[in-house]
Design a protein around this motif. Structure first.
Motif, PDB file in Angstrom:
ATOM      1  N   THR A  64      15.828  25.086 -24.942  1.00 57.74           N
ATOM      2  CA  THR A  64      17.019  25.108 -24.091  1.00 57.74           C
ATOM      3  C   THR A  64      16.656  25.533 -22.675  1.00 57.74           C
ATOM      4  OG1 THR A  64      18.499  25.591 -25.946  1.00 57.74           O
ATOM      5  CG2 THR A  64      19.285  26.159 -23.737  1.00 57.74           C
ATOM      6  N   GLU A  65      15.891  26.602 -22.585  1.00 55.90           N
ATOM      7  CA  GLU A  65      15.491  27.124 -21.277  1.00 55.90           C
ATOM      8  C   GLU A  65      14.669  26.099 -20.501  1.00 55.90           C
ATOM      9  OE1 GLU A  65      13.030  30.952 -19.394  1.00 55.90           O
ATOM     10  OE2 GLU A  65      13.132  30.654 -21.568  1.00 55.90           O
ATOM     11  N   ALA A  66      13.777  25.389 -21.198  1.00 53.73           N
ATOM     12  CA  ALA A  66      12.927  24.394 -20.545  1.00 53.73           C
ATOM     13  C   ALA A  66      13.738  23.233 -19.984  1.00 53.73           C
ATOM     14  CB  ALA A  66      11.882  23.871 -21.537  1.00 53.73           C
ATOM     15  N   ILE A  67      14.733  22.782 -20.739  1.00 50.95           N
ATOM     16  CA  ILE A  67      15.579  21.676 -20.274  1.00 50.95           C
ATOM     17  C   ILE A  67      16.301  22.076 -18.992  1.00 50.95           C
ATOM     18  CG2 ILE A  67      17.614  20.267 -20.807  1.00 50.95           C
ATOM     19  CD1 ILE A  67      16.758  20.486 -23.794  1.00 50.95           C
ATOM     20  N   VAL A  68      16.909  23.249 -18.995  1.00 45.27           N
ATOM     21  CA  VAL A  68      17.650  23.723 -17.824  1.00 45.27           C
ATOM     22  C   VAL A  68      16.710  23.915 -16.636  1.00 45.27           C
ATOM     23  CG1 VAL A  68      19.063  25.596 -16.895  1.00 45.27           C
ATOM     24  CG2 VAL A  68      19.447  24.781 -19.237  1.00 45.27           C
ATOM     25  N   ASN A  69      15.518  24.450 -16.888  1.00 46.42           N
ATOM     26  CA  ASN A  69      14.543  24.651 -15.813  1.00 46.42           C
ATOM     27  C   ASN A  69      14.125  23.328 -15.172  1.00 46.42           C
ATOM     28  OD1 ASN A  69      14.498  27.434 -16.010  1.00 46.42           O
ATOM     29  ND2 ASN A  69      12.698  27.505 -17.347  1.00 46.42           N
ATOM     30  N   LEU A  70      13.937  22.307 -15.994  1.00 43.43           N
ATOM     31  CA  LEU A  70      13.556  20.992 -15.466  1.00 43.43           C
ATOM     32  C   LEU A  70      14.650  20.428 -14.561  1.00 43.43           C
ATOM     33  CD1 LEU A  70      11.929  19.374 -18.632  1.00 43.43           C
ATOM     34  CD2 LEU A  70      10.771  19.908 -16.479  1.00 43.43           C
ATOM     35  N   ILE A  71      15.890  20.611 -14.986  1.00 42.90           N
ATOM     36  CA  ILE A  71      17.015  20.138 -14.170  1.00 42.90           C
ATOM     37  C   ILE A  71      17.084  20.923 -12.862  1.00 42.90           C
ATOM     38  CG2 ILE A  71      19.535  19.959 -14.065  1.00 42.90           C
ATOM     39  CD1 ILE A  71      19.426  19.376 -17.116  1.00 42.90           C
ATOM     40  N   ASN A  72      16.854  22.215 -12.941  1.00 44.16           N
ATOM     41  CA  ASN A  72      16.848  23.036 -11.723  1.00 44.16           C
ATOM     42  C   ASN A  72      15.721  22.645 -10.769  1.00 44.16           C
ATOM     43  OD1 ASN A  72      19.092  24.522 -12.522  1.00 44.16           O
ATOM     44  ND2 ASN A  72      17.878  26.144 -13.482  1.00 44.16           N
ATOM     45  N   LYS A  73      14.646  22.061 -11.323  1.00 43.38           N
ATOM     46  CA  LYS A  73      13.523  21.613 -10.493  1.00 43.38           C
ATOM     47  C   LYS A  73      13.731  20.200  -9.944  1.00 43.38           C
ATOM     48  CE  LYS A  73       9.997  24.453 -12.786  1.00 43.38           C
ATOM     49  NZ  LYS A  73       8.767  24.457 -13.626  1.00 43.38           N
ATOM     50  N   GLY A  74      14.896  19.620 -10.247  1.00 46.31           N
ATOM     51  CA  GLY A  74      15.214  18.311  -9.681  1.00 46.31           C
ATOM     52  C   GLY A  74      15.267  17.160 -10.646  1.00 46.31           C
ATOM     53  N   ALA A  75      14.989  17.391 -11.916  1.00 50.17           N
ATOM     54  CA  ALA A  75      15.045  16.289 -12.887  1.00 50.17           C
ATOM     55  C   ALA A  75      16.478  15.781 -13.028  1.00 50.17           C
ATOM     56  CB  ALA A  75      14.511  16.744 -14.239  1.00 50.17           C
ATOM     57  N   ASP A  76      16.647  14.463 -12.948  1.00 52.93           N
ATOM     58  CA  ASP A  76      17.962  13.882 -13.195  1.00 52.93           C
ATOM     59  C   ASP A  76      17.965  13.030 -14.462  1.00 52.93           C
ATOM     60  OD1 ASP A  76      16.512  11.708 -12.208  1.00 52.93           O
ATOM     61  OD2 ASP A  76      17.522  11.745 -10.259  1.00 52.93           O
ATOM     62  N   PHE A  77      16.943  13.237 -15.283  1.00 56.08           N
ATOM     63  CA  PHE A  77      16.842  12.571 -16.578  1.00 56.08           C
ATOM     64  C   PHE A  77      15.841  13.395 -17.394  1.00 56.08           C
ATOM     65  CE2 PHE A  77      15.588   8.253 -18.749  1.00 56.08           C
ATOM     66  CZ  PHE A  77      16.183   8.676 -19.927  1.00 56.08           C
ATOM     67  N   VAL A  78      16.277  13.912 -18.548  1.00 56.79           N
ATOM     68  CA  VAL A  78      15.398  14.735 -19.379  1.00 56.79           C
ATOM     69  C   VAL A  78      15.241  14.070 -20.744  1.00 56.79           C
ATOM     70  CG1 VAL A  78      15.020  16.974 -20.466  1.00 56.79           C
ATOM     71  CG2 VAL A  78      16.072  16.855 -18.194  1.00 56.79           C
ATOM     72  N   ILE A  79      13.992  13.918 -21.155  1.00 59.81           N
ATOM     73  CA  ILE A  79      13.675  13.290 -22.434  1.00 59.81           C
ATOM     74  C   ILE A  79      13.000  14.321 -23.326  1.00 59.81           C
ATOM     75  CG2 ILE A  79      12.346  11.478 -23.579  1.00 59.81           C
ATOM     76  CD1 ILE A  79      12.481   9.904 -20.926  1.00 59.81           C
ATOM     77  N   CYS A  80      13.575  14.536 -24.515  1.00 56.90           N
ATOM     78  CA  CYS A  80      13.019  15.474 -25.486  1.00 56.90           C
ATOM     79  C   CYS A  80      12.460  14.699 -26.670  1.00 56.90           C
ATOM     80  CB  CYS A  80      14.086  16.450 -25.971  1.00 56.90           C
ATOM     81  SG  CYS A  80      14.850  17.436 -24.666  1.00 56.90           S
ATOM     82  N   THR A  81      11.271  15.058 -27.092  1.00 58.04           N
ATOM     83  CA  THR A  81      10.657  14.387 -28.243  1.00 58.04           C
ATOM     84  C   THR A  81      10.316  15.413 -29.313  1.00 58.04           C
ATOM     85  OG1 THR A  81       8.365  14.588 -27.493  1.00 58.04           O
ATOM     86  CG2 THR A  81       9.618  12.733 -26.651  1.00 58.04           C
ATOM     87  N   GLY A  82      10.454  14.988 -30.555  1.00 55.94           N
ATOM     88  CA  GLY A  82      10.130  15.855 -31.684  1.00 55.94           C
ATOM     89  C   GLY A  82      11.314  16.688 -32.123  1.00 55.94           C
ATOM     90  N   GLY A  83      11.283  17.097 -33.398  1.00 52.73           N
ATOM     91  CA  GLY A  83      12.310  17.986 -33.927  1.00 52.73           C
ATOM     92  C   GLY A  83      13.689  17.382 -34.011  1.00 52.73           C
TER      93      GLY A  83
END
Length: 341
Positions: A219-238
């Motif tokens: 959860t923290e990683a997803i939010v951090n990526l968005i805060n760094k400018g990501a406008d598309f987040v892809i999660c793999t696994g689990g």
């Protein structure tokens, strides 16, 4: 139609093809049905023995096929679409840029139901390249009722039946999850597949994070990526229903709106789609994306890259055509996969 002298035919419309025969050179129609006779055509018509011509006798309330084709083209041609020249009541339409081809199927069907006119398109919701042929339109008879064409215009109103949505440059964050990858027990073979698919579009990688099955860290990683400018987040696994598969929970805990966890597509049933802050897609990809050539991700990615907000209703309709046959020689997108959309 009526019969008139060829010398008097300027401005009139031919009702039949006119064939020119030159021994050893040609035997073909020099003027097609529907051609509007010009002054320069008169000597040519006389040279092939046409002293008289059958021409269209203009009737009140009727219009020529080419005029009807112009109207048909105008109600089809939306943003980022180019048109060809009108010929024999036909106009073809082409992509002006790379993008996602969109078809308003409801309006398309209503126009084709009117009869005496037709629009044939390639499948919508698939990527197209600049110059690709998108649709062909035609008025069937030589002349058509003006009222029918006005009815077609009224059905469409201010909308357009076809458009191309240009792809948007995306800053992508990737979160790879799984104890087996995090602790180095196996090599990450998922991320290279994702990066290869993203190469087809304008993207840049913000960051790639590898984590264990700790949903709070994910959860923290997803939010951090968005805060760094990501406008598309892809999660793999689990992404399965095993107790230690925590990615769906992690995505939900970001506060993202979950559109769906599951889709009627094979491969790809365990796909998750969500939107963070309303417009940033956060997706969870099932393991099949890693080893199957074509999956749900190939159907969703073009739409996400065009900035579309995909609804649950749209995903629920993917079942018709949602079975990939995993052919020995893959011809996607020139096959039935995803064509029921």
């Amino acid at each position: 139609m009526k019969l008139i002298k060829t010398e008097d035919a300027v401005g009139h419309v031919l009702c039949h093809d006119m064939t020119q025969i030159i021994k050893g050179v040609t035997k073909d129609a020099i003027f097609r049905k529907g051609h509007v006779v010009t002054e320069a055509d008169i000597p040519v018509l006389l040279s092939i023995g046409k002293d008289h011509l059958y021409v269209w006798e203009k009737e009140e309330g009727m219009i020529h096929e080419n005029d009807g084709a112009e109207i048909l083209c105008s109600i089809c041609k939306g943003d980022h679409i180019e048109r060809g020249n009108v010929k024999e009541g036909k106009i073809d339409l082409f992509a002006e840029c790379d993008g996602l081809f969109k078809v308003n199927i409801e309006l398309l069907n209503k126009i084709n139901y009117l009869g005496e006119m037709m629009i044939a398109t390639r499948n919508g919701n698939f990527p197209v390249k600049r110059g690709d042929k998108l649709a062909g339109t035609r008025i069937i008879p030589l002349i058509i009722e003006e009222e029918k064409m006005e009815n077609a215009k009224a059905i469409v109103g201010d909308e357009k039946i076809l458009e191309v949505k240009p792809f948007i440059h995306k800053k992508v964050g990737i979160v790879t999850t799984g104890n087996e990858v995090f602790y180095g027990r196996i090599e990450d073979q998922f991320t290279p597949v994702i990066l290869n698919k993203l190469k087809e579009y304008s993207t840049e990688l913000v960051e790639h994070v590898i984590l264990n099955d700790d949903h709070e860290k994910i959860t923290e990683a997803i939010v951090n990526l968005i805060n760094k400018g990501a406008d598309f987040v892809i999660c793999t696994g689990g992404m399965s229903v095993d107790p230690d598969d925590k990615t769906p929970l992690a995505i939900k805990n970001t506060g993202a709106e979950i559109i769906t966890y599951g889709a009627p597509v094979l491969p790809g049933a365990m796909f998750l789609l969500s939107y963070f802050n309303g417009d940033i897609p956060v997706v969870g990809l099932p393991g099949c994306v890693m080893y199957s050539k074509r999956t749900i991700f190939d159907l969703m990615l073009p739409r996400l890259m065009a900035g579309e907000r995909i609804t649950y209703e749209e995903i629920s309709k993917l079942g018709h055509g949602g079975l990939c046959l995993s052919c020995d020689i893959c011809t996607f997108p020139n096959c039935g996969f995803g064509k029921g959309m």
